[in-house]
Motif scaffolding. Structure first.
Motif, PDB file in Angstrom:
ATOM      1  N   GLU A 198      -3.225  -8.591  -6.040  1.00  0.00           N
ATOM      2  CA  GLU A 198      -1.785  -8.787  -5.944  1.00  0.00           C
ATOM      3  C   GLU A 198      -1.108  -8.476  -7.273  1.00  0.00           C
ATOM      4  OE1 GLU A 198       1.488  -9.102  -3.908  1.00  0.00           O
ATOM      5  OE2 GLU A 198      -0.398  -9.638  -2.925  1.00  0.00           O
ATOM      6  N   SER A 201      -1.065  -4.800  -7.564  1.00  0.00           N
ATOM      7  CA  SER A 201      -0.086  -4.278  -6.625  1.00  0.00           C
ATOM      8  C   SER A 201       1.310  -4.316  -7.224  1.00  0.00           C
ATOM      9  CB  SER A 201      -0.124  -5.100  -5.333  1.00  0.00           C
ATOM     10  OG  SER A 201       0.894  -4.685  -4.443  1.00  0.00           O
ATOM     11  N   SER A 207       0.554  -1.502  -1.845  1.00  0.00           N
ATOM     12  CA  SER A 207       0.005  -2.721  -1.266  1.00  0.00           C
ATOM     13  C   SER A 207      -1.415  -2.938  -1.796  1.00  0.00           C
ATOM     14  CB  SER A 207      -0.025  -2.625   0.254  1.00  0.00           C
ATOM     15  OG  SER A 207      -1.026  -1.709   0.670  1.00  0.00           O
TER      16      SER A 207
END
Length: 282
Positions: A198, A201, A207
């Motif tokens: 994350e 990202s 993503s």
């Protein structure tokens, strides 16, 4: 017939200050498997006994005695013995700019040499590299100028005879290329931390699952393995200093000294304490 092997696995690593700290590794392995990893530099090795198996660019390659093995910088690969007898090899890790300079390419805009096949059959060059390694093992018999000249001759022959200059695109140039570079740049700064998919990202704008696929396609490694490669590269620098293994382990983001030792050996083929002793002793 293959040359006889040592009864036990053995490895010796050292650096050559006169050749820009070029790293050298001579080793024999029977059961050791190199975890999938990358090098910042080119990897140029010769198989002097037995047979090596290499997983590279999605294919398993077999390198018998007499083979040259070449890996590109930042391309994931793993290595292991192809037979129960194991394999012996001798390897150097020349920097990208060293290969470029070897062929007179002083400009940084010159493309990086690309080797389409990691396994090369070239008996003449094999013998040339083998003689070079024999002299490296006994440096007191060779003057610096001779070493430099031999190394440049080897790299010139390697590039001239076996390299191509236009690497096929691994995916369409554009946002995904930029994403891979952004992730690499981020990890090169924060290699001692423990970023999540994350986090990455957020850095690149893809993503988590998409960036993981893109990054692996580009480098041959998932992001976490690339992170480990950076930690190992920095560990080699720290091991040349008088710091405890426990301190190095924590500073580089490993759980503890045991975790560091296990990971370092899996990637380098030598425990970090032995690596430090050999590098310092030359």
């Amino acid at each position: 017939m293959n040359k006889p092997f040592a009864k036990q696995e053995q490895a010796k690593a050292w650096q050559l200050p006169a050749l820009e700290n070029l790293e050298v590794l001579h080793a024999t392995y029977r059961t050791h498997t190199f975890a999938r990893h990358v090098h910042e530099e080119f990897c140029l090795g010769i198989i002097v006994g037995g047979v090596e198996a290499v997983r590279y660019r999605g294919t398993t390659h077999i390198a018998p005695t007499g083979s040259l093995v070449v890996f590109q910088p930042d391309e994931g690969h793993s290595n292991w013995a192809a037979t129960a007898a194991g394999w012996s090899f001798q390897v150097i890790y020349p920097a990208i700019d060293l290969l470029q300079r070897a062929i007179g390419a002083e400009e940084t805009t010159i493309a990086m040499p690309f080797f389409a096949d990691p396994i090369i059959a070239d008996r003449s060059l094999f013998c040339q590299i083998s003689q070079f390694h024999a002299q490296l093992a006994h440096p007191q018999t060779t003057i610096q100028l001779e070493q430099e000249s031999q190394l440049l001759a080897i790299l010139q022959t390697l590039v001239t005879c076996h390299a191509v200059w236009h690497k096929p695109n691994q995916f369409t140039i554009g946002r995904e290329h930029r994403a891979v570079k952004q992730i690499k740049d981020y990890l090169q700064v924060y290699y001692a931390q423990d970023p999540s998919l994350e986090d990455l990202s957020t850095v690149c704008g893809l993503s988590p699952f998409h960036l993981a696929r893109v990054f692996r396609k580009a480098t041959g490694l998932p992001p976490h393995a690339y992170l480990i490669s950076l930690r190992i590269a920095h560990a080699k620098i720290h091991l040349c200093q008088n710091r405890s293994l426990a301190e190095i382990a924590i500073d580089l983001g490993f759980t503890d000294q045991s975790h560091f030792t296990h990971t370092f050996k899996a990637w380098v083929g030598i425990p970090p304490g032995q690596y430090r002793t050999q590098i310092k002793s030359g």
